[in-house]
Design a protein around this motif. Structure first.
Motif, PDB file in Angstrom:
ATOM      1  N   ASP A 179       0.814  -1.209   0.000  1.00 21.34           N
ATOM      2  CA  ASP A 179       0.000   0.000   0.000  1.00 21.34           C
ATOM      3  C   ASP A 179       0.852   1.264   0.000  1.00 21.34           C
ATOM      4  O   ASP A 179       0.424   2.320  -0.443  1.00 21.34           O
ATOM      5  CB  ASP A 179      -0.968   0.008   1.183  1.00 21.34           C
ATOM      6  N   VAL A 205       1.199   2.367  -3.457  1.00 25.01           N
ATOM      7  CA  VAL A 205      -0.035   2.912  -4.006  1.00 25.01           C
ATOM      8  C   VAL A 205      -0.181   4.367  -3.560  1.00 25.01           C
ATOM      9  O   VAL A 205      -0.640   5.218  -4.316  1.00 25.01           O
ATOM     10  CB  VAL A 205      -1.247   2.068  -3.550  1.00 25.01           C
ATOM     11  N   ARG A 206       0.246   4.658  -2.335  1.00 24.96           N
ATOM     12  CA  ARG A 206       0.104   6.008  -1.783  1.00 24.96           C
ATOM     13  C   ARG A 206       1.226   6.955  -2.179  1.00 24.96           C
ATOM     14  O   ARG A 206       1.055   8.165  -2.148  1.00 24.96           O
ATOM     15  CB  ARG A 206       0.033   5.934  -0.254  1.00 24.96           C
ATOM     16  N   PRO A 239       2.787   7.796  -5.164  1.00 26.24           N
ATOM     17  CA  PRO A 239       2.558   8.750  -6.261  1.00 26.24           C
ATOM     18  C   PRO A 239       1.554   9.838  -5.895  1.00 26.24           C
ATOM     19  O   PRO A 239       1.670  10.973  -6.352  1.00 26.24           O
ATOM     20  CB  PRO A 239       2.027   7.876  -7.400  1.00 26.24           C
ATOM     21  N   ASP A 240       0.599   9.503  -5.028  1.00 25.22           N
ATOM     22  CA  ASP A 240      -0.368  10.490  -4.584  1.00 25.22           C
ATOM     23  C   ASP A 240       0.326  11.601  -3.812  1.00 25.22           C
ATOM     24  O   ASP A 240       0.080  12.785  -4.016  1.00 25.22           O
ATOM     25  CB  ASP A 240      -1.434   9.807  -3.718  1.00 25.22           C
ATOM     26  N   ARG A 241       1.236  11.242  -2.917  1.00 22.26           N
ATOM     27  CA  ARG A 241       1.952  12.233  -2.115  1.00 22.26           C
ATOM     28  C   ARG A 241       2.876  13.070  -3.002  1.00 22.26           C
ATOM     29  O   ARG A 241       2.982  14.271  -2.828  1.00 22.26           O
ATOM     30  CB  ARG A 241       2.763  11.530  -1.035  1.00 22.26           C
ATOM     31  N   TYR A 242       3.526  12.450  -3.945  1.00 18.15           N
ATOM     32  CA  TYR A 242       4.403  13.191  -4.848  1.00 18.15           C
ATOM     33  C   TYR A 242       3.589  14.170  -5.685  1.00 18.15           C
ATOM     34  O   TYR A 242       4.007  15.302  -5.919  1.00 18.15           O
ATOM     35  CB  TYR A 242       5.173  12.251  -5.750  1.00 18.15           C
ATOM     36  N   GLY A 243       2.441  13.724  -6.148  1.00 21.04           N
ATOM     37  CA  GLY A 243       1.567  14.606  -6.915  1.00 21.04           C
ATOM     38  C   GLY A 243       1.065  15.776  -6.088  1.00 21.04           C
ATOM     39  O   GLY A 243       0.987  16.906  -6.571  1.00 21.04           O
ATOM     40  N   GLN A 244       0.735  15.509  -4.831  1.00 23.19           N
ATOM     41  CA  GLN A 244       0.292  16.592  -3.946  1.00 23.19           C
ATOM     42  C   GLN A 244       1.403  17.623  -3.755  1.00 23.19           C
ATOM     43  O   GLN A 244       1.147  18.827  -3.765  1.00 23.19           O
ATOM     44  CB  GLN A 244      -0.121  16.034  -2.586  1.00 23.19           C
ATOM     45  N   PHE A 251       6.488   9.860   3.045  1.00 24.22           N
ATOM     46  CA  PHE A 251       5.508  10.812   2.528  1.00 24.22           C
ATOM     47  C   PHE A 251       5.959  12.251   2.738  1.00 24.22           C
ATOM     48  O   PHE A 251       5.805  13.093   1.865  1.00 24.22           O
ATOM     49  CB  PHE A 251       4.149  10.579   3.172  1.00 24.22           C
ATOM     50  N   TRP A 254       6.622  14.689  -0.423  1.00 24.84           N
ATOM     51  CA  TRP A 254       5.877  15.932  -0.568  1.00 24.84           C
ATOM     52  C   TRP A 254       6.847  17.101  -0.642  1.00 24.84           C
ATOM     53  O   TRP A 254       6.739  17.952  -1.514  1.00 24.84           O
ATOM     54  CB  TRP A 254       4.927  16.119   0.610  1.00 24.84           C
ATOM     55  N   HIS A 269       9.252  16.943  -3.962  1.00 25.91           N
ATOM     56  CA  HIS A 269       8.586  17.142  -5.246  1.00 25.91           C
ATOM     57  C   HIS A 269       7.906  18.496  -5.367  1.00 25.91           C
ATOM     58  O   HIS A 269       7.459  18.867  -6.450  1.00 25.91           O
ATOM     59  CB  HIS A 269       7.592  16.015  -5.490  1.00 25.91           C
TER      60      HIS A 269
END
Length: 144
Positions: A19, A22-23, A25-30, A76, A80, A83
Motif C-alpha cells: 500500500d 499505491v500512496r 505517487p499520490d503524495r508526490y503529486g500533492q 511521505f 511531498w 517534489h
C-alpha cells in the motif's frame, strides 16, 4: 531501492508495504501541485531551497528508524517536500526559452528519466558490491 531495503532490513513481505507504493505517487503529486501556488506566494527560489532543505532531514533519518516510521510518515514527508520544487524549477527553465516551452518540458522529462535510469544502474552496482544498507545510507545525502 526502498522496497529492497525494507525487505532486507526489516524482513517484511512485499504485501506488508504494497500500500506504500499505491500512496507514494499520490503524495508526490500533492507536493508537485502545492509547489506551484506556494512558489507564486513566497517566491520560487524559496520553494526550491525549502524543498531541498526540507527533504534532507527526512532522507537522512530514514535509515535510522523503524518500519512504521518509514511506512507511515517519513517517505511521505520526504516525497511531498522534495517534489514541491518541480514546478518552480521547470518554470525557471521555461523562462530561459519562453518561445520553446514544449522543448524545455520535453528536455526536462527526458533528462529526468535518463538520469534516473543511469542512477539506478550505478546504485544497483553499488548495492552488489557494498550492500543495500550502504546504498540506502548514501542516498540519504542525495538532497544535498
Amino acid at each position: 531501492l526502498i522496497s529492497f531495503y525494507l525487505v532486507h532490513k526489516f524482513g517484511v513481505m512485499v504485501t506488508d508495504f504494497a500500500d506504500l507504493f499505491v500512496r507514494l505517487p499520490d503524495r508526490y503529486g500533492q507536493g508537485t501541485l502545492a509547489g506551484g501556488p506556494i512558489g507564486d506566494k513566497i517566491g520560487r527560489k524559496y520553494v526550491i531551497w525549502g524543498s531541498i532543505l526540507g527533504a534532507a532531514p527526512f532522507s537522512l533519518l530514514m535509515p535510522h528508524v523503524g518500519f512504521v516510521w518509514i511506512d507511515r510518515g517519513l517517505v511521505f514527508a520526504w516525497g511531498w517536500s522534495y517534489h514541491s520544487a518541480f514546478p518552480a524549477i521547470l518554470l525557471y527553465a521555461q523562462e530561459l526559452l519562453p518561445y520553446k516551452l514544449g522543448l524545455i518540458s520535453g528536455l526536462f522529462f527526458g533528462f529526468a528519466f535518463g538520469v534516473a535510469g543511469i542512477a539506478s544502474a550505478v546504485l544497483g552496482n553499488m548495492a552488489d558490491h557494498y550492500g543495500i544498507e550502504a546504498v540506502y545510507n548514501v542516498c540519504g545525502f542525495m538532497p544535498f
